[in-house]
Design a protein around this motif. Structure first.
Motif, PDB file in Angstrom:
ATOM      1  N   GLN A  82       0.785  -1.230   0.000  1.00  0.00           N
ATOM      2  CA  GLN A  82       0.000   0.000   0.000  1.00  0.00           C
ATOM      3  C   GLN A  82       0.819   1.284   0.000  1.00  0.00           C
ATOM      4  OE1 GLN A  82      -2.346  -1.161   3.495  1.00  0.00           O
ATOM      5  NE2 GLN A  82      -4.138  -1.062   2.187  1.00  0.00           N
ATOM      6  N   LEU A  83       2.126   1.185   0.193  1.00  0.00           N
ATOM      7  CA  LEU A  83       2.964   2.369   0.307  1.00  0.00           C
ATOM      8  C   LEU A  83       4.202   2.230  -0.563  1.00  0.00           C
ATOM      9  CD1 LEU A  83       2.916   2.865   4.192  1.00  0.00           C
ATOM     10  CD2 LEU A  83       1.620   4.197   2.509  1.00  0.00           C
ATOM     11  N   THR A  84       4.696   3.368  -1.035  1.00  0.00           N
ATOM     12  CA  THR A  84       5.958   3.433  -1.763  1.00  0.00           C
ATOM     13  C   THR A  84       6.859   4.481  -1.131  1.00  0.00           C
ATOM     14  OG1 THR A  84       5.135   2.681  -3.912  1.00  0.00           O
ATOM     15  CG2 THR A  84       7.048   4.115  -3.959  1.00  0.00           C
ATOM     16  N   MET A  85       8.145   4.148  -0.988  1.00  0.00           N
ATOM     17  CA  MET A  85       9.171   5.119  -0.655  1.00  0.00           C
ATOM     18  C   MET A  85      10.021   5.322  -1.898  1.00  0.00           C
ATOM     19  SD  MET A  85      12.626   5.720  -0.076  1.00  0.00           S
ATOM     20  CE  MET A  85      13.266   4.044  -0.004  1.00  0.00           C
ATOM     21  N   GLY A  86      10.230   6.564  -2.281  1.00  0.00           N
ATOM     22  CA  GLY A  86      11.102   6.885  -3.399  1.00  0.00           C
ATOM     23  C   GLY A  86      12.212   7.816  -2.960  1.00  0.00           C
ATOM     24  N   HIS A  87      13.385   7.673  -3.559  1.00  0.00           N
ATOM     25  CA  HIS A  87      14.578   8.388  -3.119  1.00  0.00           C
ATOM     26  C   HIS A  87      15.340   8.901  -4.339  1.00  0.00           C
ATOM     27  CE1 HIS A  87      18.986   7.927  -1.680  1.00  0.00           C
ATOM     28  NE2 HIS A  87      18.551   9.129  -1.362  1.00  0.00           N
ATOM     29  N   ILE A  88      15.589  10.213  -4.369  1.00  0.00           N
ATOM     30  CA  ILE A  88      16.334  10.847  -5.452  1.00  0.00           C
ATOM     31  C   ILE A  88      17.555  11.537  -4.848  1.00  0.00           C
ATOM     32  CG2 ILE A  88      16.269  12.576  -7.292  1.00  0.00           C
ATOM     33  CD1 ILE A  88      13.143  12.269  -7.133  1.00  0.00           C
ATOM     34  N   ALA A  89      18.722  11.300  -5.407  1.00  0.00           N
ATOM     35  CA  ALA A  89      19.945  11.995  -4.995  1.00  0.00           C
ATOM     36  C   ALA A  89      20.638  12.494  -6.253  1.00  0.00           C
ATOM     37  CB  ALA A  89      20.860  11.074  -4.193  1.00  0.00           C
ATOM     38  N   LEU A  90      20.642  13.813  -6.448  1.00  0.00           N
ATOM     39  CA  LEU A  90      21.246  14.407  -7.643  1.00  0.00           C
ATOM     40  C   LEU A  90      22.589  15.021  -7.283  1.00  0.00           C
ATOM     41  CD1 LEU A  90      18.194  16.180  -9.314  1.00  0.00           C
ATOM     42  CD2 LEU A  90      19.088  13.890  -9.746  1.00  0.00           C
ATOM     43  N   ASP A  91      23.639  14.602  -7.965  1.00  0.00           N
ATOM     44  CA  ASP A  91      24.982  15.124  -7.745  1.00  0.00           C
ATOM     45  C   ASP A  91      25.057  16.523  -8.368  1.00  0.00           C
ATOM     46  OD1 ASP A  91      27.701  15.706  -7.683  1.00  0.00           O
ATOM     47  OD2 ASP A  91      28.277  13.619  -8.009  1.00  0.00           O
ATOM     48  N   LEU A  92      25.136  17.547  -7.510  1.00  0.00           N
ATOM     49  CA  LEU A  92      25.110  18.928  -7.988  1.00  0.00           C
ATOM     50  C   LEU A  92      26.334  19.270  -8.827  1.00  0.00           C
ATOM     51  CD1 LEU A  92      23.814  20.584  -4.695  1.00  0.00           C
ATOM     52  CD2 LEU A  92      22.510  20.244  -6.797  1.00  0.00           C
ATOM     53  N   ARG A  93      27.380  18.480  -8.716  1.00  0.00           N
ATOM     54  CA  ARG A  93      28.566  18.716  -9.552  1.00  0.00           C
ATOM     55  C   ARG A  93      28.281  18.374 -11.010  1.00  0.00           C
ATOM     56  NH1 ARG A  93      32.182  15.002  -5.693  1.00  0.00           N
ATOM     57  NH2 ARG A  93      30.334  13.722  -6.155  1.00  0.00           N
ATOM     58  N   SER A 116       3.107   5.026 -11.139  1.00  0.00           N
ATOM     59  CA  SER A 116       3.180   4.163  -9.967  1.00  0.00           C
ATOM     60  C   SER A 116       1.781   3.753  -9.513  1.00  0.00           C
ATOM     61  CB  SER A 116       3.878   4.911  -8.828  1.00  0.00           C
ATOM     62  OG  SER A 116       3.748   4.226  -7.600  1.00  0.00           O
ATOM     63  N   PRO A 117       1.618   2.566  -8.907  1.00  0.00           N
ATOM     64  CA  PRO A 117       0.322   2.223  -8.310  1.00  0.00           C
ATOM     65  C   PRO A 117       0.010   3.072  -7.083  1.00  0.00           C
ATOM     66  CG  PRO A 117       1.952   0.542  -7.780  1.00  0.00           C
ATOM     67  CD  PRO A 117       2.589   1.459  -8.776  1.00  0.00           C
ATOM     68  N   HIS A 118       1.015   3.738  -6.557  1.00  0.00           N
ATOM     69  CA  HIS A 118       0.834   4.629  -5.408  1.00  0.00           C
ATOM     70  C   HIS A 118       1.154   6.054  -5.869  1.00  0.00           C
ATOM     71  CE1 HIS A 118       2.106   0.755  -3.153  1.00  0.00           C
ATOM     72  NE2 HIS A 118       0.798   0.776  -3.324  1.00  0.00           N
ATOM     73  N   GLN A 119       0.140   6.717  -6.403  1.00  0.00           N
ATOM     74  CA  GLN A 119       0.352   7.974  -7.128  1.00  0.00           C
ATOM     75  C   GLN A 119       0.295   9.224  -6.253  1.00  0.00           C
ATOM     76  OE1 GLN A 119      -2.139   8.335 -10.573  1.00  0.00           O
ATOM     77  NE2 GLN A 119      -1.282   6.518 -11.561  1.00  0.00           N
ATOM     78  N   TRP A 120      -0.102   9.074  -4.989  1.00  0.00           N
ATOM     79  CA  TRP A 120      -0.329  10.251  -4.144  1.00  0.00           C
ATOM     80  C   TRP A 120       0.796  10.423  -3.135  1.00  0.00           C
ATOM     81  CZ3 TRP A 120      -4.162  13.665  -5.165  1.00  0.00           C
ATOM     82  CH2 TRP A 120      -5.185  13.241  -6.013  1.00  0.00           C
ATOM     83  N   PRO A 121       1.600  11.487  -3.276  1.00  0.00           N
ATOM     84  CA  PRO A 121       2.625  11.734  -2.263  1.00  0.00           C
ATOM     85  C   PRO A 121       1.984  12.183  -0.949  1.00  0.00           C
ATOM     86  CG  PRO A 121       2.516  13.579  -3.789  1.00  0.00           C
ATOM     87  CD  PRO A 121       1.585  12.523  -4.325  1.00  0.00           C
ATOM     88  N   LEU A 122       2.484  11.659   0.151  1.00  0.00           N
ATOM     89  CA  LEU A 122       1.968  11.991   1.482  1.00  0.00           C
ATOM     90  C   LEU A 122       2.902  12.921   2.239  1.00  0.00           C
ATOM     91  CD1 LEU A 122       0.847   8.391   2.444  1.00  0.00           C
ATOM     92  CD2 LEU A 122      -0.643  10.258   1.709  1.00  0.00           C
TER      93      LEU A 122
END
Length: 335
Positions: A82-93, A116-122
């Motif tokens: 029922q839940l998704t965790m997503g993680h983004i890390a962008l190298d500013l260099r 995603s099947p879990h389309q609503w960010p909480l």
């Protein structure tokens, strides 16, 4: 019978590998004091903020599994029933200026959620290197807000365009802008604090584009309710209160949390938000020399059974010394 929370979040002493090896119900493990670029598994989320007081604790999220993991563009995800965790890390260099990197991160986030099947960010957590560096509208936090607004591309009008959020400054030499989120198949209930001007209505003095987030979001699934509290500081109306008084700032932040929880109860009408051992507090501290005073103040003003962690990080305004966020269960008495 007591309903178990949909998201079971806790602070634990066992290392990252222990939790990743548990497998079937572990959605995410957050490790502090390491660059997000050092992630070893989609469920492993290093956070560059240094831990104060009890080094070595990790934050663990668990939910109904099995857990599916993968990579999508520059986003790593862990997806439960029922839940998704997503993680983004962008190298500013590599990605360049903060405005463009922020826009890129939110473009990736929103595009991922559409499929995603879990389309609503909480709730969304943003950790921004050197958040207060730069003067006037060139300050990195203001540039981050511009980039986020470029990606969202909507007029918020009378409703929040995004759910609960936290934005904290990671060390200035950290190379990565970090954004991670919790999402579900159903939208949460966004809540505003009557003591504060909604962030997206801040006057121009705080930047060319206002921050886009709600003060809190209530997750409602499986008969349980959990309050996801945004980063909450010593702001009343839209102004900072108690400049240079860190203990008073923390007390004011707690008053804001109580006000927010009361508003959540008014909106739901059937349960109070409660800080207990099924919830948690995260306390951000600008100056590590303030740790003892902040810890003593929190111990005096918040129930002892509430798990908490203290992290060294800059706050979005230079005159703010501390900020708190948290996850609160909604089945009992108020804080």
């Amino acid at each position: 019978m007591k309903t178990l929370p949909t998201l079971q979040a806790s602070y634990e002493e066992e290392p990252v590998k222990h939790w990743l090896n548990r497998g079937e119900d572990v959605l995410a493990v957050f490790e502090f004091g390491r660059s997000p670029l050092e992630s070893t598994d989609p469920r492993h989320v290093p956070v560059a903020l240094k831990q104060l007081g009890s080094p070595g604790m990790v934050e663990v999220w668990r939910c109904a599994g099995p857990i599916k993991t993968g990579n999508w563009d520059r986003l790593r995800f862990a997806q439960g029933e029922q839940l998704t965790m997503g993680h983004i890390a962008l190298d500013l260099r590599k990605t360049g200026a903060m405005r463009e990197s922020s826009r890129m991160a939110y473009d990736i986030l929103q595009t991922y959620l559409l499929q995603s099947p879990h389309q609503w960010p909480l709730k969304i957590w943003n950790y921004i290197p050197g958040i207060n560096q730069g003067t006037g509208d060139e300050e990195l936090y203001r540039q981050f807000c511009l980039g986020r607004a470029d990606a969202v591309l909507i007029d918020p009008g009378d409703r929040p365009p995004l759910p609960a959020a936290t934005a904290i400054g990671s060390p200035g030499d950290e190379p990565a802008l970090q954004v991670y989120f919790l999402a579900a198949a159903l939208p949460g209930l966004d809540v505003e604090n009557p003591r504060q001007v909604s962030a997206w209505r801040y006057p121009r003095q705080y930047g060319p584009r206002s921050p886009l987030f709600s003060r809190g979001t209530i997750l409602r699934l499986n008969g349980s309710q959990q309050f996801l509290i945004s980063g909450t500081a010593s702001v009343v109306g839209h102004q900072t209160h108690h400049e240079n008084q860190v203990a008073n700032q923390l007390s004011e932040s707690l008053r804001n949390v109580r006000s927010l929880l009361e508003e959540g109860h008014r909106l739901t009408g059937d349960s109070h938000a409660r800080l207990d051992n099924q919830g948690m507090l995260k306390v951000y501290i600008r100056n590590r020399d303030d740790f003892d005073l902040i810890r003593q103040t929190l111990e005096a003003e918040a129930p002892a059974e509430i798990p908490r962690i203290y992290l060294e990080g800059d706050i979005c305004r230079e005159n703010l010394l501390t900020e708190i966020d948290g996850i609160v269960s909604m089945q009992g008495t108020e804080l």
